[in-house]
Design a protein around this motif. Sequence first.
Motif, PDB file in Angstrom:
ATOM      1  N   GLY A   6       0.806  -1.210   0.000  1.00 42.39           N
ATOM      2  CA  GLY A   6       0.000   0.000   0.000  1.00 42.39           C
ATOM      3  C   GLY A   6       0.838   1.258   0.000  1.00 42.39           C
ATOM      4  O   GLY A   6       2.020   1.277   0.349  1.00 42.39           O
ATOM      5  N   ARG A   7       0.188   2.346  -0.395  1.00 49.49           N
ATOM      6  CA  ARG A   7       0.859   3.653  -0.443  1.00 49.49           C
ATOM      7  C   ARG A   7       1.190   4.163   0.950  1.00 49.49           C
ATOM      8  O   ARG A   7       2.187   4.849   1.148  1.00 49.49           O
ATOM      9  N   VAL A 144     -14.394   1.923   1.985  1.00 51.40           N
ATOM     10  CA  VAL A 144     -13.410   1.162   1.193  1.00 51.40           C
ATOM     11  C   VAL A 144     -12.971   1.900  -0.072  1.00 51.40           C
ATOM     12  O   VAL A 144     -11.773   2.012  -0.336  1.00 51.40           O
ATOM     13  N   PRO A 145     -13.889   2.463  -0.887  1.00 49.08           N
ATOM     14  CA  PRO A 145     -13.432   3.134  -2.109  1.00 49.08           C
ATOM     15  C   PRO A 145     -12.668   4.426  -1.862  1.00 49.08           C
ATOM     16  O   PRO A 145     -12.045   4.959  -2.787  1.00 49.08           O
ATOM     17  N   GLN A 147     -10.185   4.780   0.399  1.00 52.21           N
ATOM     18  CA  GLN A 147      -8.857   4.538   0.939  1.00 52.21           C
ATOM     19  C   GLN A 147      -7.792   5.088  -0.003  1.00 52.21           C
ATOM     20  O   GLN A 147      -8.011   5.227  -1.212  1.00 52.21           O
ATOM     21  N   ASP A 149      -5.148   3.858  -1.272  1.00 51.37           N
ATOM     22  CA  ASP A 149      -4.724   2.989  -2.377  1.00 51.37           C
ATOM     23  C   ASP A 149      -5.723   2.982  -3.526  1.00 51.37           C
ATOM     24  O   ASP A 149      -5.419   2.485  -4.616  1.00 51.37           O
ATOM     25  N   ARG A 150      -6.900   3.528  -3.294  1.00 53.99           N
ATOM     26  CA  ARG A 150      -7.911   3.622  -4.352  1.00 53.99           C
ATOM     27  C   ARG A 150      -8.134   5.075  -4.759  1.00 53.99           C
ATOM     28  O   ARG A 150      -9.156   5.410  -5.360  1.00 53.99           O
ATOM     29  N   GLY A 151      -7.188   5.919  -4.393  1.00 56.84           N
ATOM     30  CA  GLY A 151      -7.269   7.316  -4.798  1.00 56.84           C
ATOM     31  C   GLY A 151      -7.997   8.221  -3.837  1.00 56.84           C
ATOM     32  O   GLY A 151      -8.272   9.381  -4.161  1.00 56.84           O
ATOM     33  N   GLY A 152      -8.322   7.725  -2.649  1.00 59.87           N
ATOM     34  CA  GLY A 152      -9.055   8.526  -1.675  1.00 59.87           C
ATOM     35  C   GLY A 152      -8.169   9.027  -0.553  1.00 59.87           C
ATOM     36  O   GLY A 152      -6.933   8.876  -0.585  1.00 59.87           O
ATOM     37  N   GLY A 184     -12.717  -5.283   2.935  1.00 60.96           N
ATOM     38  CA  GLY A 184     -11.896  -4.528   2.002  1.00 60.96           C
ATOM     39  C   GLY A 184     -11.083  -3.399   2.590  1.00 60.96           C
ATOM     40  O   GLY A 184     -10.497  -2.605   1.832  1.00 60.96           O
ATOM     41  N   THR A 186      -7.867  -2.067   3.678  1.00 60.60           N
ATOM     42  CA  THR A 186      -6.476  -2.479   3.444  1.00 60.60           C
ATOM     43  C   THR A 186      -5.469  -1.561   4.093  1.00 60.60           C
ATOM     44  O   THR A 186      -4.295  -1.915   4.207  1.00 60.60           O
TER      45      THR A 186
END
Length: 586
Positions: A6-7, A144-145, A147, A149-152, A184, A186
């Motif tokens: 992860g970032r 979850v969306p 986070q 790692d998903r651009g959030g 989800g 992460t």
Amino acid sequence: MPEDTGRFRIGPTDFLLDGEPHRVLAGALHYFRVHPGQWADRIEKARLMGLNTIETYVAWNEHAPQPGVFRTEGRHDLVRFLELVHEAGMHAIVRPGPYICAEWDNGGLPGWLFEDPDIGLRRSEPRYLAAVRGYLDALLPLIVPLQIDRGGPVVLVQVENEYGAYGSDRAYLEALVEQLRACGITVPLTTVDQPTDEMLAAGTLPGLLTTGSFGSRAQERLEVLRRHQPTGPLMCSEFWDGWFDHWGEHHHTTSVEAAAAELDALLAAGASVNIYMFHGGTNFGFTNGANHKGIYRSHVTSYDYDAPLDETGAPTAKYAAFKEVLARYTDVPAEDPAPRPPAPALEVPFRRQVLLALVQDRLGPAQVSERPPTMDQLGRYRGFCLYAADLAGRGGVLALDGVRDRAVVSVDGVTVGTLERDRHDRALVLPPGQRLELLVEDRGRVNYGPRLGEAKGLVGEVTLDGRPLRGWTVRPLDLDSVGPQLLTDAVPVQGPVAGPAFLYAEVELDQPTDLFLATHRWGKGVVWVNGFNLGRYWSRGPQHTLFVPAQQLRSGTNDLVVLELHAVADPTCRFLDGPDLGHLED
């Protein structure tokens, strides 16, 4: 204990953002305590102070006031709040509980959760875990969306809350972690406890980042944290920079200089921080919690917390002092927020009034019961409930096993006294009459300790001269939104008003602006503006103004409704040019 994917990761000594050491400089801002129209303003002021992260709890009972309900609009739009954090270029920490404390009603746990008296609260008991799974299944798809790692913006998620002060059920914490990961989440997971050996040992799990909650003796507390966690970043994820208020006490403040010095010591030691609170906001409606350590004490409507940004969103001396400290450790913006301008000082008369007794049937259906049920048994978990019984001409000593938390007692429509939990009242003398009524107020559920989940209303038996009273009519009052439509039978106000009664005033504004409603000359009650429940007031203090957010107002006529439980000698509605949160300790 490094997390290798992860970032945003936990490295051997630091948080790592895209592989580089990163210090979390966060401020607590609870979206459910701030009007949505003011979220962006508060977030921007956090950025201007030098913070890079916003932290928020999630209040389960706000999103799920009834079983099968999950609200995500308006003040409950967590997604929009986190999107605004992201748009400001900041990160976010989410603390979903399921228990949050936060001086919030029931510590965030829904009242309906306790319909089963044997539910195993905050432990690995199947019924409790099933309810928590339902909550997280509804909540986590929102997070979850978002986070990193998903651009959030979300970089950390907390597991439970100060669990070491409550229990030591490792299987319970493991079940929470398992569901967070299965749904989800992460990003790294954290726990928080006060830095004592006992609490830290009970409140965390291997593989989770252990953080501390404290507001003083930073170096000493960090050493305790390091002893329990030899590697990973040090973090105070609740740096207490102020405190909360109870009705009947003074308004709590802390030394600006001492708080800034502690923040400096914390950052000098290389630790990350979450300032609790950066901006406290308001316990709108009936959302305040309570404490009970021998005596029941409920929290006031304001959650100002003596924070860097006050209840109204204005920077304080603590804001400037903290920004100066932060500038020693990070780049801070040159711009400062503007001070709060004086609010309009207005005075308008109450135009109409109507007794609660005349409109009670519009506030919800009545139910008949041989014995007085609790509010919880009737499916009402906050606010007020009206209990009535036939006296058949009798008087005598009225005695209650328990009242939670306050009852205005009347006979044939005339108030004869009050029974208050914090005074340990259990009895009073009734004159002879026909109809007994008790208007019972839930003043806020205990948010910390073993009294979580206590039922509200009348608890146990009610007797008259030692003989049980039977045949009750009970009406839970729906007071979530109250407007002028309730006052169709109202009469003009022509002098002092005796309650319980609703009063109505109209406030004319050229344009919406924050207002400060003075309650000094009233007794005890609740206020609605344009149907929105601002919260409770009480002459007991310390708080003597209610904050009215500009976004809840409109140009032209604004409706103001007050439920006064006792009496108003001067039926005038006054607004001050600033807040009055009460006297200080000294």
